[in-house]
Design a protein around this motif. Sequence first.
Motif, PDB file in Angstrom:
ATOM      1  N   GLY A   1     -17.066  -6.264   2.798  1.00  0.00           N
ATOM      2  CA  GLY A   1     -16.729  -6.782   4.122  1.00  0.00           C
ATOM      3  C   GLY A   1     -15.245  -6.882   4.399  1.00  0.00           C
ATOM      4  N   GLY A   2     -14.405  -6.562   3.416  1.00  0.00           N
ATOM      5  CA  GLY A   2     -12.962  -6.646   3.601  1.00  0.00           C
ATOM      6  C   GLY A   2     -12.417  -5.532   4.467  1.00  0.00           C
ATOM      7  N   ALA A   3     -11.171  -5.677   4.856  1.00  0.00           N
ATOM      8  CA  ALA A   3     -10.530  -4.685   5.726  1.00  0.00           C
ATOM      9  C   ALA A   3     -10.180  -3.395   4.989  1.00  0.00           C
ATOM     10  CB  ALA A   3      -9.262  -5.271   6.347  1.00  0.00           C
ATOM     11  N   HIS A   4     -10.022  -3.457   3.660  1.00  0.00           N
ATOM     12  CA  HIS A   4      -9.698  -2.280   2.849  1.00  0.00           C
ATOM     13  C   HIS A   4      -8.419  -1.587   3.345  1.00  0.00           C
ATOM     14  CE1 HIS A   4     -13.342  -2.170   0.279  1.00  0.00           C
ATOM     15  NE2 HIS A   4     -13.832  -2.865   1.295  1.00  0.00           N
ATOM     16  N   VAL A   5      -7.385  -2.384   3.519  1.00  0.00           N
ATOM     17  CA  VAL A   5      -6.055  -1.852   3.817  1.00  0.00           C
ATOM     18  C   VAL A   5      -5.325  -1.708   2.477  1.00  0.00           C
ATOM     19  CG1 VAL A   5      -3.865  -2.239   4.991  1.00  0.00           C
ATOM     20  CG2 VAL A   5      -6.001  -2.961   6.077  1.00  0.00           C
ATOM     21  N   HIS A   6      -5.162  -0.494   2.010  1.00  0.00           N
ATOM     22  CA  HIS A   6      -4.574  -0.261   0.693  1.00  0.00           C
ATOM     23  C   HIS A   6      -3.055  -0.451   0.747  1.00  0.00           C
ATOM     24  CE1 HIS A   6      -8.167   2.433  -0.738  1.00  0.00           C
ATOM     25  NE2 HIS A   6      -8.558   1.452   0.054  1.00  0.00           N
ATOM     26  N   HIS A   7      -2.496  -0.762  -0.405  1.00  0.00           N
ATOM     27  CA  HIS A   7      -1.035  -0.856  -0.482  1.00  0.00           C
ATOM     28  C   HIS A   7      -0.372   0.433  -0.017  1.00  0.00           C
ATOM     29  CE1 HIS A   7      -0.683  -4.409  -3.569  1.00  0.00           C
ATOM     30  NE2 HIS A   7      -1.104  -4.783  -2.379  1.00  0.00           N
ATOM     31  N   ARG A   8      -0.981   1.560  -0.350  1.00  0.00           N
ATOM     32  CA  ARG A   8      -0.410   2.839   0.075  1.00  0.00           C
ATOM     33  C   ARG A   8      -0.422   2.948   1.605  1.00  0.00           C
ATOM     34  NH1 ARG A   8      -1.957   8.826  -2.306  1.00  0.00           N
ATOM     35  NH2 ARG A   8      -1.001  10.062  -0.662  1.00  0.00           N
ATOM     36  N   ASP A   9      -1.468   2.456   2.241  1.00  0.00           N
ATOM     37  CA  ASP A   9      -1.519   2.459   3.703  1.00  0.00           C
ATOM     38  C   ASP A   9      -0.359   1.656   4.283  1.00  0.00           C
ATOM     39  OD1 ASP A   9      -3.939   3.842   3.495  1.00  0.00           O
ATOM     40  OD2 ASP A   9      -5.120   1.998   3.568  1.00  0.00           O
ATOM     41  N   LEU A  10      -0.134   0.474   3.713  1.00  0.00           N
ATOM     42  CA  LEU A  10       0.952  -0.382   4.198  1.00  0.00           C
ATOM     43  C   LEU A  10       2.305   0.291   3.985  1.00  0.00           C
ATOM     44  CD1 LEU A  10      -0.380  -3.794   2.808  1.00  0.00           C
ATOM     45  CD2 LEU A  10      -0.285  -3.124   5.220  1.00  0.00           C
ATOM     46  N   ALA A  11       2.487   0.912   2.816  1.00  0.00           N
ATOM     47  CA  ALA A  11       3.746   1.603   2.544  1.00  0.00           C
ATOM     48  C   ALA A  11       3.969   2.743   3.543  1.00  0.00           C
ATOM     49  CB  ALA A  11       3.745   2.145   1.117  1.00  0.00           C
ATOM     50  N   ASP A  12       2.914   3.495   3.838  1.00  0.00           N
ATOM     51  CA  ASP A  12       3.046   4.599   4.788  1.00  0.00           C
ATOM     52  C   ASP A  12       3.399   4.100   6.184  1.00  0.00           C
ATOM     53  OD1 ASP A  12       2.548   6.533   2.889  1.00  0.00           O
ATOM     54  OD2 ASP A  12       0.412   6.711   3.364  1.00  0.00           O
ATOM     55  N   LEU A  13       2.836   2.973   6.584  1.00  0.00           N
ATOM     56  CA  LEU A  13       3.151   2.413   7.900  1.00  0.00           C
ATOM     57  C   LEU A  13       4.607   1.942   7.952  1.00  0.00           C
ATOM     58  CD1 LEU A  13      -0.149   0.439   8.548  1.00  0.00           C
ATOM     59  CD2 LEU A  13       0.677   2.408   9.852  1.00  0.00           C
ATOM     60  N   LEU A  14       5.101   1.388   6.863  1.00  0.00           N
ATOM     61  CA  LEU A  14       6.509   0.976   6.826  1.00  0.00           C
ATOM     62  C   LEU A  14       7.433   2.192   6.921  1.00  0.00           C
ATOM     63  CD1 LEU A  14       6.358  -1.755   4.029  1.00  0.00           C
ATOM     64  CD2 LEU A  14       6.653  -2.146   6.480  1.00  0.00           C
ATOM     65  N   VAL A  15       7.097   3.254   6.182  1.00  0.00           N
ATOM     66  CA  VAL A  15       7.918   4.461   6.196  1.00  0.00           C
ATOM     67  C   VAL A  15       7.891   5.129   7.573  1.00  0.00           C
ATOM     68  CG1 VAL A  15       8.122   6.784   5.224  1.00  0.00           C
ATOM     69  CG2 VAL A  15       7.727   4.837   3.713  1.00  0.00           C
ATOM     70  N   ALA A  16       6.810   4.936   8.313  1.00  0.00           N
ATOM     71  CA  ALA A  16       6.713   5.520   9.654  1.00  0.00           C
ATOM     72  C   ALA A  16       7.703   4.903  10.626  1.00  0.00           C
ATOM     73  CB  ALA A  16       5.292   5.360  10.193  1.00  0.00           C
ATOM     74  N   ASP A  17       8.224   3.722  10.304  1.00  0.00           N
ATOM     75  CA  ASP A  17       9.268   3.118  11.133  1.00  0.00           C
ATOM     76  C   ASP A  17      10.533   3.976  11.033  1.00  0.00           C
ATOM     77  OD1 ASP A  17      10.497   0.525  12.503  1.00  0.00           O
ATOM     78  OD2 ASP A  17      11.857   1.131  10.885  1.00  0.00           O
ATOM     79  N   GLU A  18      11.192   4.203  12.152  1.00  0.00           N
ATOM     80  CA  GLU A  18      12.348   5.101  12.178  1.00  0.00           C
ATOM     81  C   GLU A  18      13.466   4.630  11.255  1.00  0.00           C
ATOM     82  OE1 GLU A  18      15.539   7.055  15.372  1.00  0.00           O
ATOM     83  OE2 GLU A  18      13.988   5.666  16.062  1.00  0.00           O
ATOM     84  N   GLY A  19      13.767   3.337  11.313  1.00  0.00           N
ATOM     85  CA  GLY A  19      14.873   2.830  10.504  1.00  0.00           C
ATOM     86  C   GLY A  19      14.605   2.930   9.020  1.00  0.00           C
ATOM     87  N   VAL A  20      13.383   2.608   8.603  1.00  0.00           N
ATOM     88  CA  VAL A  20      13.019   2.715   7.188  1.00  0.00           C
ATOM     89  C   VAL A  20      12.866   4.179   6.801  1.00  0.00           C
ATOM     90  CG1 VAL A  20      11.283   2.131   5.452  1.00  0.00           C
ATOM     91  CG2 VAL A  20      11.889   0.457   7.214  1.00  0.00           C
ATOM     92  N   GLY A  21      12.242   4.969   7.658  1.00  0.00           N
ATOM     93  CA  GLY A  21      11.942   6.350   7.334  1.00  0.00           C
ATOM     94  C   GLY A  21      13.155   7.226   7.119  1.00  0.00           C
ATOM     95  N   ARG A  22      14.279   6.895   7.759  1.00  0.00           N
ATOM     96  CA  ARG A  22      15.470   7.740   7.570  1.00  0.00           C
ATOM     97  C   ARG A  22      16.341   7.277   6.399  1.00  0.00           C
ATOM     98  NH1 ARG A  22      17.191   5.294  12.725  1.00  0.00           N
ATOM     99  NH2 ARG A  22      18.632   3.583  12.279  1.00  0.00           N
ATOM    100  N   SER A  23      15.949   6.200   5.727  1.00  0.00           N
ATOM    101  CA  SER A  23      16.732   5.726   4.584  1.00  0.00           C
ATOM    102  C   SER A  23      16.535   6.656   3.389  1.00  0.00           C
ATOM    103  CB  SER A  23      16.321   4.298   4.205  1.00  0.00           C
ATOM    104  OG  SER A  23      14.997   4.271   3.696  1.00  0.00           O
TER     105      SER A  23
END
Length: 294
Positions: free
Chosen positions: A60-82
């Motif tokens: 019943g959990g959301a099953h949001v993996h750490h890798r999913d969260l990391a990918d969403l952070l990298v999708a941010d322009e400021g983080v992604g261009r670092s």
Amino acid sequence: MSGLAVRAAAAVRSPQGRGPTDAPAALGSPAGLDEQVVLDYFRDLLTPFGEKPDEELFRGGAHVHHRDLADLLVADEGVGRSRPELLIVTHALPDVVPFTAVAPHMTERLGGRAVNFAIAQQGLAAPFTALRIASAYHRAGRAAEVVLAVLEQTTLPTAFPLVQDTPLTDSAAALVLGGAPAGGDGPVLRFVRAHAAGSAATALDGYGPGRELDEDGTLLVLGPWVTEDLPPGERTAVHRVAPGSYCTSLWLDLADHWQEWQRSYRRVVLCDTDPRSGRSHVALFATEGKAATR
């Protein structure tokens, strides 16, 4: 003033999750890890301690993996261009599935040259530890740019009151830290120091009357787990982080507001108390350049 300055930041809250059988292919077979394989792993892990996985809770959990969260952070322009030379992933709660190494994955997405590792099993102290490590690397000339990620997912194989009773939501934050931008004359928010103590009042004692908390231009950011009464300086502004997060709490709001805060305050003091250990953790950031005060 020298030291690591905030260059960019990103926050993620309550992203869409996966189905319990929808694991990334990189985790095992081309279809990913089978749900039953994961449950069998947790059963083998928990049985020696007299526990067993709660299959209904897990499914019943959301099953949001750490890798999913990391990918969403990298999708941010400021983080992604670092292009960091040091990347640290921190978390207080484990990933949905075993056998994951998220720091190398995130490093590959950000140029592939960073020294990378994770810090876990420290509760909400982990990001504070990461800041101290990052600062030491930077002072030693070993990392001109650093990415610090804080990940929190809530799908667990057994009941964990902190998750269910709060309740916690899936979230993540990232800071890109480095030297001040060349040629910039605007305000810059720099990390100064971090430490811990047995209570929030004791942890903040070094910022008390006659010091940072009693000076104009100081913002005290209190996490949701600080429940004791605190007597901040009369000239200190206070920002309270809303409940719903554990390890990510302060860092979500810092990621959201760092640009506003560096324009408005001379010092930003972050403080939260780990509800499991009772220890309080404090990080001080200071603004250099043209910053206003409130």
